[in-house]
Design an enzyme around this catalytic site. Sequence first.
Site, PDB file in Angstrom:
ATOM      1  N   HIS A 362      41.528  46.145  41.757  1.00 42.10           N
ATOM      2  CA  HIS A 362      42.004  45.172  42.717  1.00 42.10           C
ATOM      3  C   HIS A 362      42.194  45.801  44.092  1.00 42.10           C
ATOM      4  O   HIS A 362      41.832  45.237  45.115  1.00 42.10           O
ATOM      5  CB  HIS A 362      43.320  44.594  42.191  1.00 42.10           C
ATOM      6  CG  HIS A 362      43.827  43.485  43.014  1.00 42.10           C
ATOM      7  ND1 HIS A 362      45.140  43.162  43.096  1.00 42.10           N
ATOM      8  CD2 HIS A 362      43.179  42.636  43.827  1.00 42.10           C
ATOM      9  CE1 HIS A 362      45.281  42.161  43.913  1.00 42.10           C
ATOM     10  NE2 HIS A 362      44.111  41.814  44.373  1.00 42.10           N
ATOM     11  N   GLU A 603      24.478  37.995  33.759  1.00 46.37           N
ATOM     12  CA  GLU A 603      25.108  39.321  33.837  1.00 46.37           C
ATOM     13  C   GLU A 603      24.815  40.181  32.621  1.00 46.37           C
ATOM     14  O   GLU A 603      25.156  41.353  32.597  1.00 46.37           O
ATOM     15  CB  GLU A 603      26.623  39.179  33.965  1.00 46.37           C
ATOM     16  CG  GLU A 603      27.055  38.363  35.151  1.00 46.37           C
ATOM     17  CD  GLU A 603      28.546  38.437  35.372  1.00 46.37           C
ATOM     18  OE1 GLU A 603      28.995  39.316  36.121  1.00 46.37           O
ATOM     19  OE2 GLU A 603      29.263  37.607  34.790  1.00 46.37           O
ATOM     20  N   ASP A 627      27.292  43.830  36.712  1.00 48.39           N
ATOM     21  CA  ASP A 627      27.356  43.893  35.252  1.00 48.39           C
ATOM     22  C   ASP A 627      25.975  43.997  34.643  1.00 48.39           C
ATOM     23  O   ASP A 627      25.782  44.730  33.674  1.00 48.39           O
ATOM     24  CB  ASP A 627      28.087  42.667  34.702  1.00 48.39           C
ATOM     25  CG  ASP A 627      29.590  42.856  34.768  1.00 48.39           C
ATOM     26  OD1 ASP A 627      30.050  43.938  34.362  1.00 48.39           O
ATOM     27  OD2 ASP A 627      30.295  41.952  35.240  1.00 48.39           O
ATOM     28  N   CYS A 674      24.697  37.861  43.419  1.00 50.31           N
ATOM     29  CA  CYS A 674      25.973  38.098  44.094  1.00 50.31           C
ATOM     30  C   CYS A 674      26.587  39.460  43.748  1.00 50.31           C
ATOM     31  O   CYS A 674      27.746  39.699  44.007  1.00 50.31           O
ATOM     32  CB  CYS A 674      26.956  36.983  43.787  1.00 50.31           C
ATOM     33  SG  CYS A 674      27.340  36.827  42.048  1.00 50.31           S
TER      34      CYS A 674
HETATM   35  C1  PEP Z   1      28.696  41.190  38.995  1.00 49.99           C
HETATM   36  O1  PEP Z   1      28.909  41.554  37.841  1.00 49.99           O
HETATM   37  O2  PEP Z   1      27.682  41.510  39.656  1.00 49.99           O
HETATM   38  C2  PEP Z   1      29.641  40.316  39.689  1.00 49.99           C
HETATM   39  C3  PEP Z   1      29.365  39.802  40.855  1.00 49.99           C
HETATM   40  O3  PEP Z   1      30.841  40.140  39.099  1.00 49.99           O
HETATM   41  P1  PEP Z   1      32.021  41.222  39.134  1.00 49.99           P
HETATM   42  O4  PEP Z   1      31.594  42.339  40.004  1.00 49.99           O
HETATM   43  O5  PEP Z   1      33.230  40.518  39.627  1.00 49.99           O
HETATM   44  O6  PEP Z   1      32.099  41.577  37.688  1.00 49.99           O
HETATM   45 MG    MG Z   2      30.459  40.552  36.688  1.00 53.19          MG
END
Ligand code: PEP
Ligand code: MG
Length: 754
Positions: A362, A603, A627, A674
């Site tokens: 965080h 993911e 991920d 993303c």
């Molecule tokens: C990802 O896994 O690319 C993602 C955007 O989610 P987070 O980084 O929050 O797991």
């Molecule tokens: Mg993720």
Amino acid sequence: MLKVLRRIVQEVSSAPNLRDALDIATQRIKDAISAEACSIFLVDEERGEYVLLATEGLNKNLINKARLKFGEGLIGLVGEREEPINLDDAPTHPRFRYYPDIGEEHYHAFLGVPVIHRRQLLGVLFVQQREPRKFDESEEAFLVTLSVQLATAIAHAQAAGVLWDLSDRTVVAKTFSGLPGAPGVAIGTAVIVYPLADLEAVPDRKITNIEEELRFFEEAIAITREDIKLLAKSLAVNLPRDEQGIFDAYLRILESPSLSEKVKHEIKQGTWAQAALKKAIKQYVLQFEAMDDPYLRERAADFRDLGQRILAHLQSTDPKATASYPKNTILVGEEVTPSALARVPEEQLVGLVSAKGSNNSHVSILARAMGIPTVMGVNNLPVAKLEDKELIIDGYYGQVYVAPSHTVREEFERLAREEKELDHELEALRDLPAETLDGFSLSLFINTGLIADLGRSLGVGAEGVGLYRTEVPFMVRDRFPSEDEQRIIYKQLLHAFSPRPVMMRTLDIGGDKELPYFPVSERNPFLGWRGIRVTLDHPEIFLVQIRAMLRASQDLENLQIMLPMVSSIAEVEEAQRLITQAYSELMEEGEHIRMPSIGVMVEVPSAVYQARELAKRVDFLSVGSNDLIQYLLAVDRNNVRVANLYDGLHPAVLRALIQVVEGAHQEGKDVSICGELAGDPVAVILLLAMGFDTLSMSATRLPRMKWVIRKFTMARAIKLLEEVLLMDDPIEIRCHLELALEEAGLGGLIRAGK
Ligand code: PEP
Ligand code: MG
């Protein structure tokens, strides 16, 4: 043997410094193997030599002096082969080289093992004996096991820069590697944040007012003594006589001059009382822990407890215990918390380093949003020794430079200047489209988790939010936020971006994202109860969140809902059923809301192979590359040890991305990405060529990626994608793309843009 081994390892690892650790190791090994000499040569990379750092049995006067070139003698042979060499008569071996005055002329038997840490040779450990004999298999196995343990201790010391202090050389700069937490470069002064009432965490600090420090300490002792007397009195009724003895023991220790004298002695050397206390208590603890008598060994815990008590009083009376923040503060801690970050006035904070945690912690997400260069997960960081030191933080590569040399400093100052200039130039792109030179355009969105980030996000000209991490508002509370609390937060975001789309991800906890009020303990959390798996098992949490999102979207119509960690069609169908249920209930309650579009995050590998089937059922796909890379390559995204294997340009990742884009487009659906990959300039060329409709990244990355897109043609990007798909090695792919960036006049992004 195992008992002996354990004992040696314990002694070595509790040695106060590397010099003592190596001395203890050589002594104990020599005795355990019944050899007549045991010695350690370590690698001096800079000079291409091995240097003798500890010996029992050879000439100690040559410590730090006896040097051998790489490849020289039997030591060189062990290092070269990286395997044990066991000889009954070493002097007859063709590689034997006699070192004058070292005193090995009488030795015949030789057993040498390499000391290796993470594939890197650190040195050679060897034993010798007069009588010609082969050391037996168990002795060899014993030495190998010990050398593995020693390697860790040596690597830590090396990282902390103490090694060459030992060999009469001064360290110019010390560099520590971690994980990039938030991009950017910062130069400033370290301020240590540490949990109170934790003796281990107390940083070293120098003081000048010795009298005052002695007074602090004496007061703390006096208050602790009164405390214990009170405690003893209040427990006297219920505690058996025997158990009460513990308080008498505590009082005796407090009243005995030995503890006080030790601490005062340290204070008089200019150390503040807290660190002086830490040192003295540590000595007692080690002394007692090493005792054979189990009763006495247990007494170590008493010293630790007593130390904590005195420390608590020191910390409550000493004004120095609360940190003050200089102009260019770099916050450093074993585990920097969001609240520690929040305490620093924003204009004084320039960087952050946390020994624990990852780029998903965080605090790291928060720092990214605030644009504070951050390095996370710096395993070997000697946190306690960094107070007031000048540091350079390289948040792009996850490097921390302590007391940097003039040249290093100048280099980073230049980089920071160039970055500022680049940001300034890029402001001009704010209102221009992300369009290639031959007229292809795509959308650039931002990722966010903080409402505080809104101003910055809007300022870079984002066309929407491609990922809103809803878990962040869940993390900063001490209970689940209510439907209304959530609605207010979501509304702010939807409102600020309206009419631009906002993809809100449903709660994605598990893995390394834990809610303090919802602890989940699992052996393998990344393959466990994560994301949609948790929320489908708890429809009461999911439905409340969906209701809050839907209600927040009233009159705004820009909400899109995104489901994380989907690994099967059934999960999507179940989530859709719940979303429809929440929607119908709200309509029945008289709300007027438009049904939002729903998307799935890709993911995990199973979602790649089912991309088309998923796309058929939803309105859009969004690749969570952070991920996806870890699951495709089986590399923990937060583990520093395997960080070099985590690479978004791996050919398998590229092929998976292509398959997802094709799957979505075959069903006529949009596809976005993303993960952090969308903010990497070399990857952006490929993502463009693959046909992603939207790239979503942190706000600070967006202007740079727009610059890349506007400097390329789609034709060139497609050609580059074809070329790299013929390559097997991610490093070769990166080099090829960097060259292309260079040719397009974007060389400046290669360093500052990673
Ligand atoms: C990802 O896994 O690319 C993602 C955007 O989610 P987070 O980084 O929050 O797991
Ligand atoms: Mg993720």
